[in-house]
Every structure is written in structure tokens, then in C-alpha cells.
Design a protein around this motif. Structure first.
Motif, PDB file in Angstrom:
ATOM      1  N   GLY A   1       0.727  10.124   6.203  1.00  0.00           N
ATOM      2  CA  GLY A   1       0.077   8.856   5.881  1.00  0.00           C
ATOM      3  C   GLY A   1      -1.150   8.657   6.743  1.00  0.00           C
ATOM      4  N   ARG A   2      -1.900   7.597   6.409  1.00  0.00           N
ATOM      5  CA  ARG A   2      -3.116   7.316   7.163  1.00  0.00           C
ATOM      6  C   ARG A   2      -3.000   5.949   7.810  1.00  0.00           C
ATOM      7  NH1 ARG A   2      -8.639   8.507   7.530  1.00  0.00           N
ATOM      8  NH2 ARG A   2      -8.194  10.537   6.612  1.00  0.00           N
TER       9      ARG A   2
ATOM     10  N   ASN B   1       0.934   5.095   1.666  1.00  0.00           N
ATOM     11  CA  ASN B   1       0.368   6.046   2.627  1.00  0.00           C
ATOM     12  C   ASN B   1      -0.913   5.540   3.271  1.00  0.00           C
ATOM     13  OD1 ASN B   1       2.361   7.945   2.328  1.00  0.00           O
ATOM     14  ND2 ASN B   1       1.293   9.028   0.683  1.00  0.00           N
ATOM     15  N   ASP B   2      -1.064   4.237   3.350  1.00  0.00           N
ATOM     16  CA  ASP B   2      -2.316   3.678   3.856  1.00  0.00           C
ATOM     17  C   ASP B   2      -1.992   2.393   4.613  1.00  0.00           C
ATOM     18  OD1 ASP B   2      -4.873   2.803   4.308  1.00  0.00           O
ATOM     19  OD2 ASP B   2      -5.205   2.137   2.238  1.00  0.00           O
TER      20      ASP B   2
ATOM     21  N   THR C   1      -5.302   3.227   9.728  1.00  0.00           N
ATOM     22  CA  THR C   1      -6.680   2.877  10.058  1.00  0.00           C
ATOM     23  C   THR C   1      -6.685   1.653  10.967  1.00  0.00           C
ATOM     24  OG1 THR C   1      -7.202   3.595   7.819  1.00  0.00           O
ATOM     25  CG2 THR C   1      -8.958   2.539   9.058  1.00  0.00           C
TER      26      THR C   1
ATOM     27  N   THR D   1       0.841  -1.204   0.000  1.00  0.00           N
ATOM     28  CA  THR D   1       0.000   0.000   0.000  1.00  0.00           C
ATOM     29  C   THR D   1       0.872   1.247   0.000  1.00  0.00           C
ATOM     30  OG1 THR D   1      -0.089   0.180   2.396  1.00  0.00           O
ATOM     31  CG2 THR D   1      -1.769  -1.188   1.363  1.00  0.00           C
TER      32      THR D   1
ATOM     33  N   ARG E   1      -3.234  -0.317   7.452  1.00  0.00           N
ATOM     34  CA  ARG E   1      -4.406  -0.778   8.200  1.00  0.00           C
ATOM     35  C   ARG E   1      -3.984  -1.865   9.179  1.00  0.00           C
ATOM     36  NH1 ARG E   1      -9.148  -0.263   3.677  1.00  0.00           N
ATOM     37  NH2 ARG E   1      -8.094   1.416   2.555  1.00  0.00           N
TER      38      ARG E   1
ATOM     39  N   ALA F   1      -9.553   6.245  12.553  1.00  0.00           N
ATOM     40  CA  ALA F   1      -8.581   6.706  11.546  1.00  0.00           C
ATOM     41  C   ALA F   1      -7.611   7.669  12.215  1.00  0.00           C
ATOM     42  CB  ALA F   1      -9.307   7.393  10.399  1.00  0.00           C
TER      43      ALA F   1
END
Lengths: 628, 249
Positions: free
Chosen positions: B206-207, B137-138, B209, B135, B140, B188
């Protein structure tokens, strides 16, 4: 100068022999008259140079060199200050056009600080303030002024080296200015200059190269100055000036110089290797995609940098602590509380400062064992620091505290250093540092210690020694106005930085508010910027005061503050050779408020060279000194 | 009271917050005492007050000064030292313990100007293989599960910072570094770059989750299948992963 009235003017004009017993470390407490005789012979009076160039430009006189460092340091303080205002403008109004100077200095971007310009601005703000403002002011100007005068010497041990130190420094400053005019602008890798960003991988322009070279030359100048200070203190103390009779100012500057000699060469090595990486194709600090066969080690640079860099923060603060130690005694009209304790605390801090640097690297993935060792050592350094601090507080306690400008600024140093020092312990501890590392909390912490404390200490020193340097008094109401405005704004400004840092805002962000996490901090950041602008404007009374007093009529006598250290026994400004007769010291620097002295002399202080009337007249030449 | 600290979404973040809060209490007390001391001396021991001639070197005075600074040192610094050491030994730098958890989620993150590439091993448990989840910047992660991150970097230094989880670690070219955390709630969150890394450092965001465990499992299965479909053995540049490094170092 009027050398005819000096007894030993006809002595052979040989340079003082190294190793000559001018002032041995174990000199007897009461110097024998023979020592005084010897001191006159070993430091003959030279005639003052007559040509303008030798007098004011390429001067070997420590007092002139002190003024050269003072002028250039103040100029670069203004330069670094303007850069700081630009950073604060960007954080108050991200992306908005800079008022007043935007069109002038940011032509290409239409007056706006774009991210590339911003990186150069904060990088150069840090480098200029540390190496080209605080260093020349605290160490260059006041080290040069005070060391020979306070230990009773005619000049530095190596006057020509002293001159060379300033002119090497001038070369470094020139390079700094030049770096702003090359393509792609000045250095932009942060003041810490971490590779690989500081190599061509991250900053391809010549600006970064020129600035690294400038740091190297500034280091060379610093080493030359430091050698001079160390040797002068060891060999050129006047007869009777034992180590434990030295003013704390001299102690602070001397220990700083020892650190400079030991650790600036390490910075020099790091800068040189980085320069090779930039211009010669080596890969000492390059790894990753740009490397060949694995390349070098970026973390190695951090070790080199912080082996120097942590002592550096003490290099900057030790002279300030020395000033504070003396000034609280002078203006509370009391001896410095537990002088020996303060001296040993300073020595302990100096020694420890060399072995705590790893706390700057807690997040580099260091071995946990190493991290724990550095954390423990770092926490230990707070013990001598607390002792020093308590001694200052005890010195003003039950004193007869006077509050002229130098004392106000001194108390200001204690005030901001209390905040700065206390907040350091969050960063010494690994678990809290993992959260706070690289945030504005760090920025606030080191601005309280390295910026606010040194800034206020510089002004304490200027207000205190201006009369000796220029023979004039600074205006008191303007000085007080300068102090109160500066104190209020500087405290609020750096508290604001710490506040956003506590909320986790990282440092060095062009616009922190594009993170959801820190969007809500926009008003606080803006207010903090207003405090910064306030601090900048608050320097106006000082500038006015400085120039008005320089050309003013209020002449300072020999000893306007009525204290006993040696520099106040000579005229203001002192003659070229400082002392007509090398003084003989009979007591410590802070003999204030002694009831015995008050009874016999009718004043609350006694000079370091003065014998009390009833005391055995061990130093007949010294009696005439100091009383003027 | 949070004093402005960001929301704590991690199982162990309270340790950092607690240590900061207790230290703040000490610091504020000491600062207030200092301030009062200075003001008191200036007001009540002013020019009209006769200076009390005291060299401060009497054995009693020296003992008092040493005891006072020693007391401050052992209480304030001692608190930080004991808890700081325990925090890193038990939690923050005890990567081996987190890695040994049977359900631990392992992620490799490669930082480069100016984004975070993330890689999960996929069902086969091996990195750099066909079934990897990749992935940009994502990131999880499942809730209530130890997440171990190993970090690398392509170009310059970066620093992988999770303010909501009170952890941070530099990403260094030529070196593998690591951090771990465990989320106690879903939601988030943001990943920030904490180390100056060039012009666009400020937007290297970035994120992260945090999903409920079933939702995470669904996502992981789908993402792995997608990864396998897009896998190109010839694209060596895309295979930046490394063999998972075991242990603390």
C-alpha cells in the motif's frame, strides 16, 4: 555375540523391572559392589537377532535405530537443502528459470518458481529442516547412540517403543514426500502453519492436510523417543553414574527429552484441532468472513504453537550445547570449567524456555502487561546462557587445544551461536521487535541459532562418534576442508539475511525487490544466495569423506580421542549388548589434564570407570575397562 | 550512521534506532572479544601448551563467572529492558494517549487478500456512515499529527507494517488491533504486509502519503464528498467499518 564369556548370561531373561534400583538418583558416590551385581542381573544379555529384518530393519537395538535416524536425517537434510537453494535462487534471480532441476521438479510452471510454488518451497524447507533433519539427527541419531552407551546401559529402557518411534517417524516422512505429489502441491502456509491461512480458507489443497498429519505423527514419534530417553537416564544409569557425573551430552539430551514430553503434546493438540478445522468443518481457528457466528480464534493457535514452539528451539539447541560442553573439554584436554554451573545453567534455560514464548506474538495485539512479562522473562534467559557460554570459553582457556574436525566444528558452533544468541536480544525487546518482527533479521537470527549452530553441532557429533558407530575414522584433511568452507559460507549467508532484515525486508516475499524500500537490496540478496550455493557445494567433501571412510580401511580403536566417557571403553562398533559387564563409575566425565593422573598413569586422561592405582579399589571389575 | 535502516520519518522512530544502535555496539564488542578469546586459545594454548588443570569450581572462580555474566546481563539486557519498557509505555503501545489528542486522525484499516481497505470517519466523526472516506491501498495522513489505526481482517492474518515509522501490527480476523504513529515530515512511503497471507502476499503493498496539514484537510473534504455521492445503503458489504474502540484495549 560371545555371551559365554559374560558372567551373567544365564540370568533369567526378564525385562528390567520398572522401579528396580538399577541406578537410583541418590546412589552413593562410590557404588557398592552389590549395586554392580544387581545391575548385571537386571540387564541380562540378550542374544543378537540373526534375521536380516530383525537386525537392520525392525531392530530394537539403539545403535541400529541411531543409524536409521542418521541415514534418514541426512537424506532429509539434503532435501531441505535443495529447497533452500530454490528459495535462494528465487531471491537472486526472481522469476528466472531454475537451472539443473527446474525442468524436472517444476514442470507445470516451465521450470520457474511461481509464487504458489515458492510458498510451498519455503514452507517445506522450514518443516523438513526442523522436524525431519535436525530433530532426527541431533536427537534421534545421537540421542539413541549416546544415551545408553554414555550412562552404561545395554540398551534403551523400552527397546520396542524405540523401534516403534522410528517407524512412526518413517510414516511421517512418507507423508511429507507424498504431499509433494498431490494436486495444488505441498503445504504452503509457512512452517508456523498459522490459521486461517492454514485452514481451507487459505490453503485448500490436500497437501496442507497431509503435512499437518505428518507433523502430528512426527510428534508422536518424538514423544515415544523422549519417554525412552528420560526413563533410560533416570533408571538405567550404571552404578556410580550419579547425575553430576553424567556427560553434558547426556544432560543436554535428557533435558531436551523432558521438554519434548511436556510440549510436543501441545503441538499435537494444535495439529489435531487444525486437522479438524480442515476436514471436519470445525472452526477452532477460523474467524472473519469464513466463520459462522463469529467462529473461533486464530490467535489461540499461535498460543498453542509457541507454547511448543519456543521450547522447540531449545529442544534443538540443548543437545548441541551438551556436545559442545563435552567436546571443548575433550579437545582442550581440560575438565569442563565449572561443570555444575553448566548443568544448572542448562536446567535454568530448560525451565525458562517454557515461559518466554510470548515474544513470538508481540505484534498480535496482546495485552501490554502480558507483553512486558514475556519481554522480561525472555531477557532473563540470556543470563544462564551467558554463564554457559563463559564456561565454554574458560574451558578452552589455558588448555592444550587440539583441532581435529570435531573440535573445529565445536568451535564453529560457539562462533555462530555467539552471533545468533547476541542478536536474539533485539527481538526479545518489544520496541525493537516491533520494527524487526517478521523481517529477515528474525530469519537470520534463528538460522544462526537453530540452523547454523545445530548444523555444525551435528557435524561435530558425526566426526566425533563416527568411529564408534562404524568402527572407522573419517578422513581429517577432507573434514577440515568441509569445516572451513562450511564456516565461511554459513556465516556470510546468515549475515546477509540479517543485513537485509536490518533494512526491514520482510521474510517470505516471493520478490522483495518490487518494494521501493528494498529494491536496493538486490545485490546483497544475490550475494547471499551465492554464499548459500557455496555452502551447499561445501558439503561435497563430507559426502565423499563419509562414504569413502565407511568402506575405508582406517579402523578406529576403542578410544581414538583418548577420553574417559563410557562409550569409549567398548569396541568400535560396540557389540549388541554394549558392555560385557555393566561398568561401575567412579568419577566424572572430563578428568583430563590431571597432573596426578599424568604422574601415575603416564597419560593425561582417566576413564570414568578407572580407579587410580593408589585409590581404594572400589570397583575391581571396572579396572579392566577403558584402558584399551 | 543508519547501518542500512530505512529512512525514519516518524517522531518517535529514533527511540527504536537508538536502542538498536546501542545494542549493536555492545553486541559487536562482545562478539569481537569472544572471537579473539577463541583464536587466542587456539593459537597460544595449542597442543604444545600444557593444559592447566582447573575445575573452575573454586569459590573465587565461581564468583568471577557470576559477576561477569551478571555484569553483561545488567548492562546490555538492562539497557534494553529499561528503554524497551519506557518506549512501549510512553509511545508505541500507549494508544490511549494518542487517541486522546484533540487533533488525532483515526483510521480503520481492513486487510484482505491482497489489499488494504482504509476508512476515515468523515466530518461526523462516526464510522460506517454516509460521509466516510473509503480508499484502497492509499492512506493519507497529515504531518505532525498523531494517527491512530485500528485494524481488522476479512480472511487470513496480515500485518500492517510501516518500516519508515518503525511500527507494525497484525491484522487478525475477528479481532480489532491497533497501532499509532506520528509523521515528522511529508512524503510518500510504503505499507508492507509483514505476515504471510497467501500466494500474492509479496505484492500486498500500500501507499502512505504524508501531506501538509492544509493539503490533507482539502483532500479529506473532497474525499468525504465523493464518498457520500457514491454511498449505497443497500451495499452492506461495503459497510465493513466498526464503532471506534476507545482506550488501550
Amino acid at each position: 555375540m560371545s555371551s559365554d564369556k559374560v558372567p551373567h548370561a544365564s540370568a533369567p531373561a526378564a525385562a528390567p523391572t520398572p522401579g528396580a534400583p538399577t541406578a537410583e538418583a541418590d546412589a552413593p558416590a562410590e557404588a557398592a559392589p552389590a549395586d554392580a551385581e544387581l545391575a548385571q542381573h537386571l540387564q541380562p544379555i540378550h542374544e543378537a537377532p540373526r534375521s536380516f529384518l530383525r537386525r537392520y530393519v525392525f531392530s530394537t537395538d539403539h545403535k541400529v535405530i541411531a543409524k536409521q535416524f542418521l541415514w534418514t536425517g541426512l537424506l532429509f537434510l539434503l532435501f531441505g537443502g535443495v529447497l533452500a537453494m530454490m528459495i535462494r535462487w528465487q531471491w537472486a534471480y526472481p522469476g528466472a528459470k531454475v537451472p539443473l532441476i527446474g525442468d524436472l521438479v517444476l514442470k507445470k510452471s516451465g521450470g520457474v518458481i511461481n509464487p504458489a510454488a515458492y510458498n510451498a518451497v519455503f514452507t517445506m524447507h522450514g518443516l523438513i529442516m526442523i522436524f525431519f533433519a535436525v530433530t532426527p539427527l541431533l536427537i534421534g541419531a545421537f540421542g539413541n547412540l549416546t544415551i545408553p552407551l554414555m550412562v552404561g546401559a545395554r540398551d534403551m529402557a523400552f527397546p520396542r517403543l524405540n523401534m516403534l518411534s522410528f517407524w512412526t517417524f518413517a510414516l511421517a516422512m512418507t507423508l511429507i514426500v507424498v504431499s509433494f505429489f498431490v494436486q495444488l502441491g505441498s503445504a504452503a502456509a509457512g512452517w508456523t502453519t498459522y490459521p486461517p491461512l492454514a485452514t481451507k480458507v487459505g490453503t485448500p489443497g490436500h497437501g496442507q492436510t497431509i503435512v499437518v498429519a505428518a507433523i502430528f505423527f512426527a510428534g508422536v514419534a518424538t514423544i515415544m523417543g523422549a519417554l525412552n530417553y528420560v526413563v533410560t537416564v533416570i533408571r538405567f544409569r550404571a552404578p556410580g553414574m550419579t547425575y553430576m557425573r553424567m556427560p553434558l551430552t547426556v544432560w543436554g539430551l535428557w533435558l531436551t527429552s523432558i521438554l519434548n514430553i511436556l510440549f510436543v503434546p501441545v503441538l499435537g493438540a494444535a495439529a489435531l484441532l487444525l486437522l479438524l478445522d480442515r476436514v471436519a468443518g470445525t472452526q477452532f481457528f477460523i474467524a472473519g468472513a469464513a466463520s459462522v457466528r463469529g467462529g473461533g480464534d486464530p490467535i489461540l493457535f499461535q498460543h498453542l504453537f509457541w507454547i511448543f514452539g519456543h521450547p522447540e528451539v531449545y529442544i534443538l539447541i540443548l543437545p548441541a550445547w551438551g556436545f559442545v560442553g563435552d567436546f571443548v573439554a575433550f579437545f582442550a584436554r581440560k575438565p569442563a570449567y565449572w561443570y555444575r554451573g553448566s548443568v544448572w545453567a542448562l536446567i535454568a534455560i530448560t525451565a525458562l524456555s517454557a515461559i518466554v514464548y510470548g515474544h513470538h506474538m508481540f505484534t498480535t495485539g496482546m495485552n501490554p502487561m502480558l507483553g512486558k512479562a514475556f519481554m522480561t522473562l525472555t531477557l532473563i534467559i540470556s543470563m544462564p546462557a551467558e554463564l554457559l557460554f563463559l564456561n565454554w570459553l574458560h574451558t578452552i582457556w589455558k588448555g592444550s587445544v587440539r583441532l581435529p574436525s570435531p573440535m573445529l566444528f565445536t568451535l564453529g558452533v560457539i562462533w555462530v551461536f555467539a552471533i545468533g544468541g547476541l542478536t536474539g536480544i533485539y527481538l526479545a525487546t518489544i520496541s525493537t521487535d516491533l520494527y524487526l518482527h517478521d523481517t529477515m533479521f528474525v530469519v537470520g537470527h534463528f538460522h544462526f541459532t537453530m540452523a547454523a549452530a545445530t548444523f555444525l553441532a551435528i557435524f561435530a557429533a558425526i566426526y566425533f562418534w563416527f568411529p564408534k558407530m562404524f568402527g572407522r575414522m573419517l578422513n581429517e584433511p577432507l573434514g577440515k576442508m568441509h569445516f572451513w568452507l562450511s564456516l565461511v559460507f554459513i556465516t556470510l549467508l546468515f549475515l546477509g539475511q540479517m543485513g537485509v532484515g536490518y533494512a526491514g525486508q520482510p521474510r517470505r516475499l516471493w520478490d522483495p525487490h518490487q518494494y521501493e524500500l528494498w529494491k536496493h537490496l538486490q545485490p546483497l540478496n544475490r550475494w547471499t544466495s551465492f554464499f548459500a550455493f557455496g555452502l551447499f557445494v561445501a558439503q561435497l567433501p563430507f559426502v565423499l569423506n563419509f562414504f569413502a571412510s565407511l568402506f575405508g580401511r582406517v579402523r578406529a580403536g576403542h578410544n581414538p580421542w583418548r577420553v574417559g566417557t563410557l562409550e569409549w571403553t567398548v569396541p568400535s562398533p560396540p557389540p549388541y549388548h554394549n558392555f560385557d559387564v555393566i561398568p561401575t563409575v567412579v568419577r566424572g566425565p572430563h578428568e583430563l589434564g590431571n597432573p596426578d593422573v599424568l604422574r601415575r598413569l603416564g597419560r593425561d586422561w582417566i576413564g570414568q570407570t578407572e580407579a587410580l592405582p593408589a585409590e581404594a579399589p572400589t570397583a575391581p571389575a571396572a579396572q579392566a575397562q577403558g584402558t584399551t | 550512521v543508519t547501518w542500512g535502516l530505512p529512512h525514519d520519518a516518524s517522531l518517535y522512530g529514533w527511540r527504536v534506532d537508538w536502542l538498536m544502535n546501542t545494542t549493536s555496539v555492545f553486541v559487536i564488542i562482545m562478539f569481537v572479544v569472544t572471537a579473539i578469546w577463541i583464536l587466542w586459545a587456539c593459537v597460544f594454548h595449542g597442543p604444545k601448551h600444557r593444559a592447566h588443570y582447573d575445575l573452575g569450581n573454586a569459590p573465587k572462580a565461581v564468583t568471577k563467572a557470576l559477576i561477569l555474566s551478571g555484569l553483561i546481563f545488567f548492562v546490555v539486557d538492562g539497557n534494553l529492558w529499561i528503554h524497551g519498557l519506557a518506549d512501549i509505555d510512553d509511545v508505541f503501545w500507549n494508544f490511549a494517549r494518542a487517541d486522546a489528542a484533540p487533533n488525532a486522525v483515526r483510521i480503520q484499516v481492513n486487510a484482505h487478500q491482497w489489499a488494504w481497505d482504509a476508512r476515515y470517519a468523515g466530518p461526523d466523526g462516526k464510522f460506517n456512515t454516509r460521509d466516510d472516506i473509503v480508499t484502497l491501498n492509499d492512506i493519507r495522513v497529515p504531518v505532525n499529527t498523531p494517527v491512530v489505526v485500528q485494524l481488522g481482517a476479512t480472511d487470513v492474518l496480515h500485518s500492517f507494517s510501516l518500516p519508515n515509522f518503525r511500527v507494525k501490527m497484525d491484522a487478525v480476523p475477528g479481532m480489532i488491533t491497533r497501532l499509532w504513529f506520528q509523521a515528522k515530515e511529508t512524503g510518500a512511503f510504503e505499507i508492507a504486509c509483514a505476515q504471510h497471507c497467501g500466494v500474492n502476499h509479496y505484492k500486498m503493498r500500500g501507499r502512505l502519503t504524508v501531506l501538509p496539514e492544509p493539503a490533507y484537510a482539502d483532500w479529506a473534504r473532497e474525499a468525504s464528498e465523493l464518498g457520500a455521492r457514491q454511498y449505497d445503503p443497500a451495499d452492506t458489504g461495503a459497510h465493513w467499518g466498526w464503532d471506534w474502540e476507545k482506550g488501550n484495549r
